[in-house]
Enzyme design. Structure first.
Site, PDB file in Angstrom:
ATOM      1  N   THR A 103       1.069  -1.103  -0.082  1.00 44.64           N
ATOM      2  CA  THR A 103      -0.042   0.024   0.249  1.00 44.64           C
ATOM      3  C   THR A 103       1.025   1.205   0.065  1.00 44.64           C
ATOM      4  O   THR A 103       1.868   1.199   0.544  1.00 44.64           O
ATOM      5  CB  THR A 103      -0.816  -0.134   1.135  1.00 44.64           C
ATOM      6  OG1 THR A 103      -1.797  -1.130   1.147  1.00 44.64           O
ATOM      7  CG2 THR A 103      -1.530   1.404   1.466  1.00 44.64           C
TER       8      THR A 103
ATOM      9  N   ARG B 270     -13.427  -8.012  -1.523  1.00 44.97           N
ATOM     10  CA  ARG B 270     -12.409  -7.574  -0.257  1.00 44.97           C
ATOM     11  C   ARG B 270     -12.342  -6.123  -0.464  1.00 44.97           C
ATOM     12  O   ARG B 270     -11.666  -5.654  -0.908  1.00 44.97           O
ATOM     13  CB  ARG B 270     -11.496  -8.725  -0.129  1.00 44.97           C
ATOM     14  CG  ARG B 270     -10.563  -8.284   1.070  1.00 44.97           C
ATOM     15  CD  ARG B 270      -9.465  -7.507   0.937  1.00 44.97           C
ATOM     16  NE  ARG B 270      -8.389  -7.268   1.990  1.00 44.97           N
ATOM     17  CZ  ARG B 270      -7.558  -6.501   2.120  1.00 44.97           C
ATOM     18  NH1 ARG B 270      -6.979  -5.932   1.117  1.00 44.97           N
ATOM     19  NH2 ARG B 270      -6.798  -6.716   3.269  1.00 44.97           N
ATOM     20  N   VAL B 271     -12.363  -5.549   1.021  1.00 40.88           N
ATOM     21  CA  VAL B 271     -11.880  -4.410   1.102  1.00 40.88           C
ATOM     22  C   VAL B 271     -11.163  -4.353   2.478  1.00 40.88           C
ATOM     23  O   VAL B 271     -11.488  -4.659   3.582  1.00 40.88           O
ATOM     24  CB  VAL B 271     -13.002  -3.176   1.258  1.00 40.88           C
ATOM     25  CG1 VAL B 271     -12.479  -1.882   1.756  1.00 40.88           C
ATOM     26  CG2 VAL B 271     -13.907  -3.121  -0.070  1.00 40.88           C
TER      27      VAL B 271
ATOM     28  N   ASP C 131      -8.042  -2.278   5.087  1.00 39.24           N
ATOM     29  CA  ASP C 131      -7.870  -0.864   5.996  1.00 39.24           C
ATOM     30  C   ASP C 131      -7.960   0.319   5.210  1.00 39.24           C
ATOM     31  O   ASP C 131      -8.207   1.389   5.931  1.00 39.24           O
ATOM     32  CB  ASP C 131      -6.658  -1.160   6.868  1.00 39.24           C
ATOM     33  CG  ASP C 131      -5.448  -1.052   6.165  1.00 39.24           C
ATOM     34  OD1 ASP C 131      -5.324  -2.102   5.225  1.00 39.24           O
ATOM     35  OD2 ASP C 131      -4.359  -0.249   6.376  1.00 39.24           O
TER      36      ASP C 131
ATOM     37  N   THR D 138       0.184   1.077   6.407  1.00 36.30           N
ATOM     38  CA  THR D 138       0.377  -0.195   5.452  1.00 36.30           C
ATOM     39  C   THR D 138       1.001  -1.529   5.877  1.00 36.30           C
ATOM     40  O   THR D 138       1.387  -1.359   7.064  1.00 36.30           O
ATOM     41  CB  THR D 138       1.569   0.363   4.194  1.00 36.30           C
ATOM     42  OG1 THR D 138       1.933  -0.611   3.612  1.00 36.30           O
ATOM     43  CG2 THR D 138       2.815   0.828   5.130  1.00 36.30           C
ATOM     44  N   GLY D 139       0.281  -2.272   5.480  1.00 35.16           N
ATOM     45  CA  GLY D 139       0.672  -3.622   5.954  1.00 35.16           C
ATOM     46  C   GLY D 139      -0.624  -4.610   5.752  1.00 35.16           C
ATOM     47  O   GLY D 139      -1.346  -4.672   5.069  1.00 35.16           O
TER      48      GLY D 139
ATOM     49  N   GLY E 126      -3.894  -5.613   6.205  1.00 34.40           N
ATOM     50  CA  GLY E 126      -5.138  -5.002   6.359  1.00 34.40           C
ATOM     51  C   GLY E 126      -6.064  -5.288   7.215  1.00 34.40           C
ATOM     52  O   GLY E 126      -6.543  -4.396   7.975  1.00 34.40           O
TER      53      GLY E 126
END
Length: 281
Positions: free
Chosen positions: A164, A191-192, A194, A213-214, A216
């Site tokens: 991200t 899918r959604v 963070d 970032t990472g 989610g």
């Protein structure tokens, strides 16, 4: 303008130098922008256009063989907007800005977000695939059929690909943060994570602004961006970023990174993954 830009926390990239050049170029462009909100959008747009990052062109592919992009942004004054699950949209951050500035809403999703983008003059017909993503998708032996057929494959494979992108900026008065992503590889269609969730992938208030970032799902449960900003009450940005990532790791056992700036223009960053490329101005 004080700005910090990141290209995502995750594994060591195969081509670190070209990626670093893009991150540095994004920071240069952001530093010359007119205000923090424009700065973070300018930076993120640069990264969305580089296929080496998992945002815009070159994004991860979901279980139905489609690429969907997400983004969110927020200012220290509380202006906030996000858009998610968009096909054909390279510059998801631009759609998030439209939501923030031209609607009464916080988040618009799916086909209606694509419609909003088109109405605002944002391109919605981009080919977000690259040779690298086509090869990876073909090698993954994707399933035929619908959700029932895809789900076992997702349960086996989901979790790869963090990178991200995002930025945080301040002009010494105003603050802003923005984050954009193509999601994680082999997620169930729709899918959604963070990134478009306020307080998870991005957050800003009068104390500071952060982009995370990472992993989610873990970031969404923990609220990493908001946690980092909250620590500015007693810590400088570098310490706030580090303590937020440490607390996140203790709580979830997952990998992540965060960048942030405070109202005084100081920046901080931290990550617990193998790499996270950043640039400051």
């Amino acid at each position: 303008m004080n700005v910090v830009v990141h290209g995502g926390a995750g594994s060591e990239p195969d081509d670190p130098e070209p990626r670093r050049e893009t991150v540095e170029d994004a920071a240069d462009a952001a530093a010359a922008a007119d205000g923090p909100l424009s700065a973070v959008c300018v930076a993120v747009r640069r990264l969305e256009s580089d296929p080496r990052f998992n945002a815009g062109t070159g994004s991860a592919v979901q279980s139905d063989g489609r690429i969907r992009t997400d983004a969110g942004l927020m200012t220290g004054e509380g202006t906030v907007g996000a858009a998610c699950a968009m096909t054909g949209v390279e510059h998801a951050v631009d759609v998030a800005r439209v939501v923030a500035e031209e609607t009464p809403h916080v988040l618009i999703a799916g086909d209606r977000a694509v419609d909003l983008a088109a109405a605002a003059g944002i391109a919605t017909d981009r080919d977000l695939w690259t040779e690298r993503t086509r090869e990876r998708w073909a090698a993954a032996d994707p399933p035929e059929g619908g959700v029932a057929d895809q789900l076992p494959w997702v349960l086996e494979r989901f979790g790869d690909g963090h990178d991200t992108v995002g930025a945080a900026a301040t002009d010494g008065n105003r603050l802003a943060a923005a984050t954009s992503t193509g999601g994680r590889w082999f997620a169930l269609a729709g899918r959604v994570g963070d990134v478009p969730q306020v307080g998870a992938g991005f957050y800003a208030d009068e104390r500071g602004a952060a982009s995370a970032t990472g992993a989610g799902e873990a970031i969404a449960r923990f609220g990493l961006a908001r946690a980092a900003v909250a620590r500015l009450d007693g810590e400088k940005p570098e310490a706030a970023a580090a303590s937020a990532v440490d607390a996140f790791a203790d709580a979830t056992g997952e990998g992540a990174g965060v960048v942030l700036v405070d109202a005084d223009g100081r920046a901080g960053e931290a990550f617990n993954t193998a790499a996270m490329q950043t640039a400051r101005r």
